[in-house]
Scaffold this motif. Sequence first.
Motif, short mmCIF file in Angstrom:
data_model
loop_
_atom_site.label_atom_id
_atom_site.label_comp_id
_atom_site.label_asym_id
_atom_site.label_seq_id
_atom_site.Cartn_x
_atom_site.Cartn_y
_atom_site.Cartn_z
N MET A 1 0.79 -1.21 -0.04
CA MET A 1 0.06 -0.18 0.03
C MET A 1 0.82 1.12 0.04
O MET A 1 1.92 1.20 0.70
CB MET A 1 -0.90 0.18 1.32
CG MET A 1 -1.92 1.13 1.22
SD MET A 1 -3.12 0.80 2.64
CE MET A 1 -2.60 2.08 3.65
N VAL A 2 0.49 2.16 -0.82
CA VAL A 2 1.41 3.33 -0.92
C VAL A 2 0.89 4.43 0.13
O VAL A 2 -0.29 4.68 0.27
CB VAL A 2 0.99 3.91 -2.29
CG1 VAL A 2 1.91 5.33 -2.35
CG2 VAL A 2 1.75 3.19 -3.38
N GLN A 3 1.70 5.12 0.82
CA GLN A 3 1.49 5.90 1.78
C GLN A 3 1.87 7.34 1.30
O GLN A 3 2.88 7.50 0.51
CB GLN A 3 2.25 5.58 3.04
CG GLN A 3 2.08 4.66 3.94
CD GLN A 3 1.16 4.73 4.93
OE1 GLN A 3 0.80 5.88 5.21
NE2 GLN A 3 0.63 3.68 5.50
#
Length: 54
Positions: A1-3
């Motif tokens: 997941m991209v933060q």
Amino acid sequence: MVQLTPEELVGEFQDAVVELYFARKRIHALEAENAELKARLAAALPREEEEPRP
């Protein structure tokens, strides 16, 4: 997941708001065009019924 950083998140939100603004403008233009075409069609239909069919 991209933060995303808070700044990136705000930027993404601003981009989405701009896209929504232009989409709504386009929808409004299409609705106006649709209403005009419906009116033209309604005006043309009675004339077509009066003309003899081949």
